[in-house]
Design a protein around this motif. Sequence first.
Motif, PDB file in Angstrom:
ATOM      1  N   ARG A 165      40.855  43.461  44.328  1.00 49.79           N
ATOM      2  CA  ARG A 165      41.183  44.890  44.191  1.00 49.79           C
ATOM      3  C   ARG A 165      40.354  45.720  45.166  1.00 49.79           C
TER       4      ARG A 165
ATOM      5  N   GLN B  45      40.786  50.831  39.772  1.00 47.38           N
ATOM      6  CA  GLN B  45      41.369  50.205  38.586  1.00 47.38           C
ATOM      7  C   GLN B  45      42.587  50.996  38.116  1.00 47.38           C
TER       8      GLN B  45
ATOM      9  N   LEU C   4      45.629  50.251  40.403  1.00 44.40           N
ATOM     10  CA  LEU C   4      46.170  48.923  40.172  1.00 44.40           C
ATOM     11  C   LEU C   4      46.857  48.841  38.820  1.00 44.40           C
TER      12      LEU C   4
ATOM     13  N   GLU D 180      39.398  42.607  34.044  1.00 47.21           N
ATOM     14  CA  GLU D 180      38.428  42.546  35.141  1.00 47.21           C
ATOM     15  C   GLU D 180      37.012  42.280  34.640  1.00 47.21           C
TER      16      GLU D 180
ATOM     17  N   LEU E 284      49.714  39.720  40.284  1.00 52.48           N
ATOM     18  CA  LEU E 284      48.551  39.896  41.157  1.00 52.48           C
ATOM     19  C   LEU E 284      48.613  38.971  42.361  1.00 52.48           C
TER      20      LEU E 284
ATOM     21  N   TYR F  98      48.696  40.440  46.129  1.00 56.18           N
ATOM     22  CA  TYR F  98      47.617  40.145  47.064  1.00 56.18           C
ATOM     23  C   TYR F  98      47.964  39.026  48.048  1.00 56.18           C
TER      24      TYR F  98
END
Length: 72
Positions: free
Chosen positions: A11, A18, A21, A36, A50, A54
Amino acid sequence: MGFYRRIRELREDHDLTQRQLAAKLNMTQTQYFRYEQGYRDIPTDILIALSQMYHTSTDYILGLTDNPGKPK
C-alpha cells in the motif's frame, strides 16, 4: 514476514492511504486496518483483489515467496 506487513508495504509503495485502499475494496478503513495490523485474517476475495491491484502473486502477499513477480 506476515501478510499484514506485506499489504502495508505494498500500500505504501503505491502511495495509498488506508482509507483510499479501503474505498477501492468497498470496505471501511477500520476493517482494512484490522487486516493490516494482523488482527483479522484476510479473506480470499480480498487477497485476490489485492494481488490483482498490485500485480503480484497471492504467494508474495502471504509471505510464501519473496519474489513479487506477476502471477501467471
